[in-house]
Design a protein around this motif. Structure first.
Motif, short mmCIF file in Angstrom:
data_model
loop_
_atom_site.label_atom_id
_atom_site.label_comp_id
_atom_site.label_asym_id
_atom_site.label_seq_id
_atom_site.Cartn_x
_atom_site.Cartn_y
_atom_site.Cartn_z
N PRO A 11 10.93 3.21 -16.78
CA PRO A 11 11.48 1.93 -17.28
C PRO A 11 10.58 0.74 -16.94
N TRP A 12 9.67 0.92 -15.98
CA TRP A 12 8.77 -0.18 -15.60
C TRP A 12 7.60 -0.34 -16.56
N ARG A 13 7.55 0.48 -17.61
CA ARG A 13 6.49 0.32 -18.58
C ARG A 13 6.61 -1.01 -19.32
N ARG A 14 7.83 -1.60 -19.29
CA ARG A 14 8.05 -2.87 -19.97
C ARG A 14 7.65 -4.06 -19.11
N ILE A 15 7.28 -3.82 -17.87
CA ILE A 15 6.83 -4.90 -16.98
C ILE A 15 5.36 -5.18 -17.24
N SER A 16 4.97 -6.41 -17.12
CA SER A 16 3.59 -6.81 -17.39
C SER A 16 2.61 -6.01 -16.53
N PRO A 17 1.59 -5.41 -17.13
CA PRO A 17 0.61 -4.67 -16.34
C PRO A 17 -0.17 -5.56 -15.38
N ALA A 18 -0.28 -6.85 -15.70
CA ALA A 18 -0.97 -7.76 -14.78
C ALA A 18 -0.19 -7.89 -13.47
N ALA A 19 1.15 -7.93 -13.55
CA ALA A 19 1.96 -8.02 -12.34
C ALA A 19 1.83 -6.75 -11.50
N LYS A 20 1.93 -5.60 -12.15
CA LYS A 20 1.79 -4.34 -11.41
C LYS A 20 0.38 -4.17 -10.88
N GLY A 21 -0.62 -4.61 -11.64
CA GLY A 21 -1.99 -4.51 -11.17
C GLY A 21 -2.25 -5.39 -9.97
N LEU A 22 -1.65 -6.59 -9.95
CA LEU A 22 -1.82 -7.48 -8.81
C LEU A 22 -1.19 -6.88 -7.56
N PHE A 23 0.00 -6.32 -7.70
CA PHE A 23 0.65 -5.73 -6.54
C PHE A 23 -0.11 -4.49 -6.06
N ALA A 24 -0.60 -3.67 -6.99
CA ALA A 24 -1.39 -2.50 -6.59
C ALA A 24 -2.68 -2.92 -5.90
N LEU A 25 -3.30 -4.00 -6.37
CA LEU A 25 -4.52 -4.50 -5.72
C LEU A 25 -4.23 -4.97 -4.30
N ALA A 26 -3.10 -5.66 -4.12
CA ALA A 26 -2.72 -6.09 -2.78
C ALA A 26 -2.44 -4.90 -1.88
N ALA A 27 -1.82 -3.86 -2.44
CA ALA A 27 -1.55 -2.65 -1.65
C ALA A 27 -2.85 -1.95 -1.26
N LEU A 28 -3.82 -1.93 -2.17
CA LEU A 28 -5.12 -1.35 -1.85
C LEU A 28 -5.81 -2.14 -0.73
N LEU A 29 -5.73 -3.46 -0.83
CA LEU A 29 -6.31 -4.29 0.22
C LEU A 29 -5.60 -4.06 1.55
N GLY A 30 -4.26 -3.95 1.51
CA GLY A 30 -3.52 -3.67 2.73
C GLY A 30 -3.87 -2.31 3.31
N LEU A 235 1.93 -11.16 -1.31
CA LEU A 235 1.74 -11.97 -0.11
C LEU A 235 2.64 -11.48 1.02
N GLY A 236 3.89 -11.17 0.69
CA GLY A 236 4.79 -10.64 1.72
C GLY A 236 4.32 -9.32 2.27
N LEU A 237 3.75 -8.46 1.41
CA LEU A 237 3.24 -7.17 1.86
C LEU A 237 2.10 -7.34 2.84
N LEU A 238 1.17 -8.22 2.52
CA LEU A 238 0.01 -8.41 3.39
C LEU A 238 0.41 -9.07 4.71
N LEU A 239 1.36 -10.01 4.64
CA LEU A 239 1.84 -10.63 5.87
C LEU A 239 2.59 -9.63 6.73
N GLY A 240 3.36 -8.76 6.07
CA GLY A 240 4.10 -7.75 6.83
C GLY A 240 3.20 -6.77 7.53
N LEU A 241 2.07 -6.47 6.92
CA LEU A 241 1.10 -5.56 7.56
C LEU A 241 0.27 -6.24 8.63
N GLY A 242 0.37 -7.56 8.71
CA GLY A 242 -0.42 -8.28 9.69
C GLY A 242 -1.84 -8.50 9.29
N VAL A 243 -2.17 -8.26 8.00
CA VAL A 243 -3.55 -8.41 7.56
C VAL A 243 -3.96 -9.89 7.53
#
Length: 245
Positions: A11-30, A235-243
């Protein structure tokens, strides 16, 4: 094909790929900057649960998509933990001093893998290609991705038709006959896929190679809102990890 099927069913295929890409990029950085293996494993577990529960990817399909990368990761960690040589000749020798590097490598790699699977299992490839085009990715690379994506379906169609024809003639009745049918199918796939690829190439020549391959870009009415939520979550993910602390 498994990844593409899961992405189109999510069902998330209808969500903007830019939003999912940004979150995935932050997760990769974390994952890369996680200060400890425990935090990296926690990030990996959270991303897995998010993909299973949020994107509604079935667990067997998730494990099937992750299995090749997990096998490669296991071999990589084993190569750090064991060494060949020593007094016993080529006998494997355990290296205790490699435990910490192997744990860091394994945990960060698992988190990075979970981040990539979150993106690809919830985003169809045409949406990813449209996102890459917006990011000014080279058109030659995008055309190669489109052609390879098309050839996957051609290969799957030829394989399915050949296997169905063999099954109709009882070509898989027994182990010996199944092995022979598999060999014949593999031998027959090559010329058929080659002819399909040649037809695709001829179709491209008829276009005179005038510019890149263009398709209708998908529309996401709430793209800005979803991008804002993804930025806040990243931003919350990176702050939560302490990065960023």
């Amino acid at each position: 094909m498994l990844i593409d099927r899961c992405a189109h069913a999510s069902p998330w295929r209808r969500i903007s790929p830019a939003a999912k890409g940004l979150f995935a990029l932050a997760a990769l950085l974390g994952a890369y900057l996680a200060p400890s293996p425990g935090l990296a494993l926690g990030l990996a577990l959270g991303l897995v649960l998010l993909t299973l529960a949020g994107a509604r990817v079935p667990l067997p399909d998730y494990l099937g998509a992750a299995a090749p990368a997990l096998g490669f990761l296991a071999l990589g960690c084993a190569s750090l933990l064991f060494s060949l040589g020593g007094p016993g000749g080529l006998a494997p020798r355990f290296l205790p001093e490699a435990l910490d590097p192997a744990a860091r490598l394994g945990a960060r790699s698992l988190a990075a893998l979970a981040a990539l699977l979150f993106l690809v299992l919830s985003t169809p490839l045409p949406h990813l290609i449209a996102l890459l085009r917006q990011l000014r990715c080279p058109e030659v690379l995008l055309d190669l991705m489109v052609l390879c994506y098309r050839m996957l379906f051609v290969f799957a169609t030829v394989f399915r038709d050949g296997r169905t024809a063999q099954a109709a003639r009882l070509g898989h009745a027994g182990a010996r006959r199944s092995l022979r049918s598999l060999g014949l199918l593999a031998a027959g796939l090559l010329p058929q896929v080659w002819l399909r690829a040649l037809e695709l190439h001829q179709a491209a020549l008829l276009r005179l190679g005038d510019g890149p391959l263009r398709f209708l870009a998908p529309s996401f009415p709430r793209a800005r809102q979803e991008l804002a939520w993804a930025a806040a979550g990243s931003l919350g993910l990176l702050l939560g990890l302490g990065v960023l602390a």
